[in-house]
Design a protein around this motif. Structure first.
Motif, PDB file in Angstrom:
ATOM      1  N   ALA A 408       0.822  -1.210   0.000  1.00 14.23           N
ATOM      2  CA  ALA A 408       0.000   0.000   0.000  1.00 14.23           C
ATOM      3  C   ALA A 408       0.858   1.264   0.000  1.00 14.23           C
ATOM      4  O   ALA A 408       0.575   2.223  -0.726  1.00 14.23           O
ATOM      5  CB  ALA A 408      -0.936  -0.006   1.201  1.00 14.23           C
ATOM      6  N   GLY A 409       1.911   1.280   0.820  1.00 13.96           N
ATOM      7  CA  GLY A 409       2.761   2.462   0.870  1.00 13.96           C
ATOM      8  C   GLY A 409       3.453   2.717  -0.450  1.00 13.96           C
ATOM      9  O   GLY A 409       3.514   3.851  -0.935  1.00 13.96           O
ATOM     10  N   LEU A 410       3.963   1.662  -1.060  1.00 12.83           N
ATOM     11  CA  LEU A 410       4.633   1.800  -2.340  1.00 12.83           C
ATOM     12  C   LEU A 410       3.657   2.294  -3.405  1.00 12.83           C
ATOM     13  O   LEU A 410       3.958   3.198  -4.195  1.00 12.83           O
ATOM     14  CB  LEU A 410       5.236   0.448  -2.739  1.00 12.83           C
ATOM     15  CG  LEU A 410       6.087   0.405  -4.003  1.00 12.83           C
ATOM     16  CD1 LEU A 410       7.153  -0.670  -3.870  1.00 12.83           C
ATOM     17  CD2 LEU A 410       5.233   0.114  -5.232  1.00 12.83           C
ATOM     18  N   ALA A 411       2.440   1.709  -3.430  1.00  8.77           N
ATOM     19  CA  ALA A 411       1.447   2.104  -4.423  1.00  8.77           C
ATOM     20  C   ALA A 411       1.042   3.561  -4.247  1.00  8.77           C
ATOM     21  O   ALA A 411       0.871   4.296  -5.225  1.00  8.77           O
ATOM     22  CB  ALA A 411       0.224   1.194  -4.324  1.00  8.77           C
ATOM     23  N   ALA A 412       0.887   4.000  -3.002  1.00  8.55           N
ATOM     24  CA  ALA A 412       0.525   5.388  -2.746  1.00  8.55           C
ATOM     25  C   ALA A 412       1.636   6.327  -3.179  1.00  8.55           C
ATOM     26  O   ALA A 412       1.379   7.431  -3.681  1.00  8.55           O
ATOM     27  CB  ALA A 412       0.208   5.586  -1.272  1.00  8.55           C
ATOM     28  N   GLY A 413       2.887   5.913  -2.997  1.00  5.23           N
ATOM     29  CA  GLY A 413       4.006   6.720  -3.467  1.00  5.23           C
ATOM     30  C   GLY A 413       3.989   6.875  -4.978  1.00  5.23           C
ATOM     31  O   GLY A 413       4.250   7.952  -5.516  1.00  5.23           O
TER      32      GLY A 413
END
Length: 469
Positions: A408-413
């Motif tokens: 999720a964090g990577l995708a949001a970045g």
């Protein structure tokens, strides 16, 4: 629209460092620093970097008068910050994990504050642009670290959710304040004031950070070749759009070569900055495209109309800033409404309504000219802002629902970076268009923005009803 998608943060920073406020049972818990101080420090820095993305627009004519450089120079004053911010955001979450969120945030705030001083003291346009690049690099470090600090400061999930909401609201408020603050500072002081005001605010953020618990560190992989290729590709593409001619053609060739290299690197890297497999999911592809289209329309039009109000209608910087107040003042409230609509109907419905509303807003201002009354035009811009503000929170939620929790964090970045890059490219393209004839270029820019949003609205229709998948 909200500028605040959640960026990459690690599990270590989310749970808190041992003995910090995220570790209730750790040593030192009895004299734990107030989480409110940590939240205030994080929110202040986040508001600063969001403010600097928009505050400069209204000051551009004054900068041009003082330092010269023409339209292309003014485009670089905005895009130097935006592109550095966007491109490096792909890796700075991992950097924050490696050095600890507290250290990363302190480094980012200190560098951002010093770069702001350099901007305010800049004797020439090249120095200002170079200082804006450094500001963007520092902002990219600050953003994920600021959210990690908020998460580690609150052990209780409910309190943490409220704190993250306050953090996000601070960014939305800064977006609304940007044009007005830029106009007020430029009129009452000088264009340099929009940068000097960051100095005391940055110092306060650092002073508050002294009381924050120290974050833990964890090994996080860095894809340096992929990051470098992304920076070269984005910079060369922007240069090609802004400069044009033979030089622009060479830059375009460099951009294509760097993009090919980036795709090859990412396909082979075990820990790529942009996992290409993400885009095989229809929801991910649509939400990234819709977020990018909203950024082109919103940030591109703020740039264009900042110049229109002053260069075409002859308004002062303060008056031009006030023209944006109806447009930006409702963004935070609309973000909240959009989140509730997404919770009730799923992200597809508010995304569609928002994109259609934004298209209507763009078409509404097609006929404006130098004689359009200011108050009328100020309210004519409202549908565009409401449409984008209605679209972004649901598409962010849809993106998060479409990927596994550990990504999720990577995708949001990736989503944040795509939106920032699109906004920068929109400014580059629209600035070039209006330089050849303002009203004609403005109308072409409006039609391009509307066309992009129509395309993403059609793509949104293909998402499953009531869900993001």
């Amino acid at each position: 629209m909200s500028t605040n998608s959640v960026t990459h943060t690690s599990g270590s920073t989310a749970s808190g460092a041992p003995g910090g406020s995220g570790d209730p049972g750790g040593p030192g818990a009895s004299h734990r620093p107030s989480p409110t101080l940590t939240l205030t420090a994080a929110l202040l820095g986040f508001a600063l970097i969001t403010l600097d993305a928009s505050v400069v627009n209204v000051a551009l004519p004054a900068i041009g008068d003082a330092l010269g450089g023409g339209m292309s120079g003014l485009q670089w004053v905005v895009d130097a910050y935006t592109l550095a911010f966007a491109a490096l955001m792909l890796s700075t979450g991992a950097f924050s994990d490696r050095v600890g969120a507290t250290h990363a945030y302190a480094i980012g705030v200190a560098v951002f504050t010093l770069a702001s001083a350099a901007c305010g003291l800049a004797p020439s346009l090249p120095v200002l642009i170079a200082s804006r690049v450094v500001q963007g690099v520092a902002a990219a470090v600050m953003l994920p670290a600021s959210l990690a600090l908020v998460r580690q400061a609150y052990a209780d999930p409910a309190k943490r959710a409220r704190a993250v909401a306050a953090w996000a609201a601070g960014g939305s408020a800064a977006v609304a304040l940007g044009p007005v603050a830029g106009g007020a500072l430029t009129t009452a002081w000088d264009w340099r004031g929009i940068f000097f005001v960051n100095l005391p605010l940055g110092a306060v953020a650092l002073a508050l950070l002294v009381r924050a618990p120290r974050s833990g560190r964890r090994p996080a992989p860095l894809d340096l070749p992929g990051q470098l290729a992304a920076v070269v590709a984005l910079t060369a593409l922007t240069f090609a759009v802004i400069e044009g001619g033979t030089t622009g053609l060479v830059a375009l060739i460099v951009a294509v070569a760097a993009t090919v290299a980036f795709l090859r690197i990412e396909a082979r890297q075990p820990h790529p900055v942009v996992p290409l497999g993400l885009f095989r999911d229809r929801t991910v592809a649509v939400t990234v495209a819709a977020g990018a289209a909203c950024s082109v329309a919103f940030f591109g039009m703020v740039f264009v109309f900042s110049l229109f109000f002053q260069q075409v209608q002859g308004r002062s910087a303060l008056n031009a800033g006030l023209m944006f107040l109806p447009m930006t003042g409702l963004i935070a409230v609309t973000n909240i409404v959009a989140g509730r609509l997404a919770g009730r109907f799923g992200p597809r419905v508010p995304m569609l309504v928002g994109q259609v509303l934004a298209v209507a807003g763009l078409l509404l201002v097609l006929g404006v000219d130098a004689h359009t009354p200011g108050p009328v035009l100020a309210f004519m811009l409202v549908p565009l802002a409401l449409g984008c503000a209605l679209t972004v929170p649901p598409l962010t939620a849809a993106m998060m629902d479409a990927v596994p929790a550990e990504r999720a964090g990577l995708a949001a970045g990736v989503l944040n970076a795509a939106r920032q890059v699109a906004g920068g490219l929109g400014i580059a393209a629209f600035g070039t268009l209006v330089s050849d004839g303002f009203l004609a270029g403005m109308r072409i820019s409006l039609l391009i923005s509307a066309g992009l949003l129509v395309a993403t609205a059609v793509a949104t229709l293909r998402l499953r009803r009531g869900t993001a998948s």
